[in-house]
Design an enzyme around this catalytic site. Structure first.
Site, PDB file in Angstrom:
ATOM      1  N   GLY A  75       0.820  -1.209   0.000  1.00 55.89           N
ATOM      2  CA  GLY A  75       0.000   0.000   0.000  1.00 55.89           C
ATOM      3  C   GLY A  75       0.851   1.254   0.000  1.00 55.89           C
ATOM      4  CB  SER A 107      -1.378   2.725   3.853  1.00 52.93           C
ATOM      5  OG  SER A 107      -0.281   1.843   3.678  1.00 52.93           O
ATOM      6  CB  SER A 125       5.795   0.576   9.738  1.00 49.36           C
ATOM      7  OG  SER A 125       6.604   0.754   8.602  1.00 49.36           O
ATOM      8  CD  GLU A 127      10.085   1.629   4.587  1.00 52.54           C
ATOM      9  OE1 GLU A 127       9.850   1.768   3.375  1.00 52.54           O
ATOM     10  OE2 GLU A 127       9.490   2.273   5.466  1.00 52.54           O
ATOM     11  CD  GLN A 159       9.531   0.531  -0.034  1.00 47.62           C
ATOM     12  OE1 GLN A 159       9.016  -0.461   0.474  1.00 47.62           O
ATOM     13  NE2 GLN A 159       9.775   1.626   0.657  1.00 47.62           N
ATOM     14  CB  CYS A 212     -10.167  15.019  -2.034  1.00 45.29           C
ATOM     15  SG  CYS A 212      -9.894  13.260  -2.320  1.00 45.29           S
TER      16      CYS A 212
END
Ligand code: ADP
Ligand code: ZN
Length: 209
Positions: free
Chosen positions: A15, A19, A22, A90, A92, A149
């Protein structure tokens, strides 16, 4: 090689930034510790934003000790033979090798929990996360709140001096709330400086077009 008494598996928590990946990873690790499992936690050495490289922290400030690694091979080296749960935060930022290592650990009975942001700041699949999602038994995709928003946020908005960063920037650029915010698809902006520039240049070279 150690063979666990139980079946192993891979679970991915993915995500957008903020979000709660962790937080969720920490929650699962804490519960594994309560169950008296032997747990090892790793994280990419690139992310030392909060409390130094030896711990993972969520944006709400809770912490847990983690072993920093610069490559997936290091995870394979540091995992002890009797470890039952391996958590990687982490992910990624890690290389593709983490996919094979997660599979190998699961094959020998380890529960592997991987957390990582699934899209880069352009909204494109990020590093090894897409393949980790493919091989995982269990996948959770978390959402943040769009700071523009208030809808559910799925995208990482990179900011430079408060403005949307252009698509041409580096994929990996570690940062926190000062350089990223969570946004929904509609509010996510990725200006393409080079293309815009090329169009301008073409306009200048071919004024009749
Ligand atoms: P991740 O690992 O996915 O980056 P964290 O677990 O570190 O997320 O942090 C999640 C926490 O961040 C939330 O519980 C909340 O307190 C805080 N937070 C800050 N900005 C936002 C946002 N835009 N949407 C949701 N949570 C946010
Ligand atoms: Zn929005």
């Amino acid at each position: 090689m150690y063979h666990g008494a139980q079946d192993g598996w891979v679970e991915v928590i993915s995500g957008v930034m903020f979000s709660g990946k962790s937080e969720e990873l920490l929650r699962r690790v804490r519960r594994a510790l309560i169950a008296r499992k032997r747990v090892q936690v790793f994280k990419s050495h690139l992310d030392d934003r909060y409390a130094g490289v030896f711990s993972i922290s969520s944006h709400d400030g809770s912490r847990l000790e983690a072993h920093p690694v610069s490559s997936s091979v290091q995870i394979a080296e540091f995992v002890r033979p009797d470890t039952e749960v391996v958590a990687i935060d982490e992910a990624q930022f890690l290389d593709e090798g983490v996919v094979a290592i997660a599979n190998e650990l699961a094959d020998r009975g380890v529960r592997v929990i991987v957390a990582g942001t699934d899209m880069d700041f352009r909204g494109e699949p990020f590093g090894p996360i897409p393949n980790l999602l493919a091989i995982a038994e269990k996948v959770d995709k978390l959402h943040a709140i769009c700071v523009i928003c208030g809808d559910l946020a799925t995208r990482n908005q990179r900011l430079i001096d408060g403005k949307a960063a252009p698509a041409e920037g580096p994929t990996i650029q570690v940062g926190g709330a000062e350089s990223y915010e969570a946004r929904c698809r509609r509010c996510h902006e990725v200006p393409r400086v080079a293309r815009f520039q090329t169009e301008l240049d073409m306009g200048e070279t071919h004024p009749s077009h």
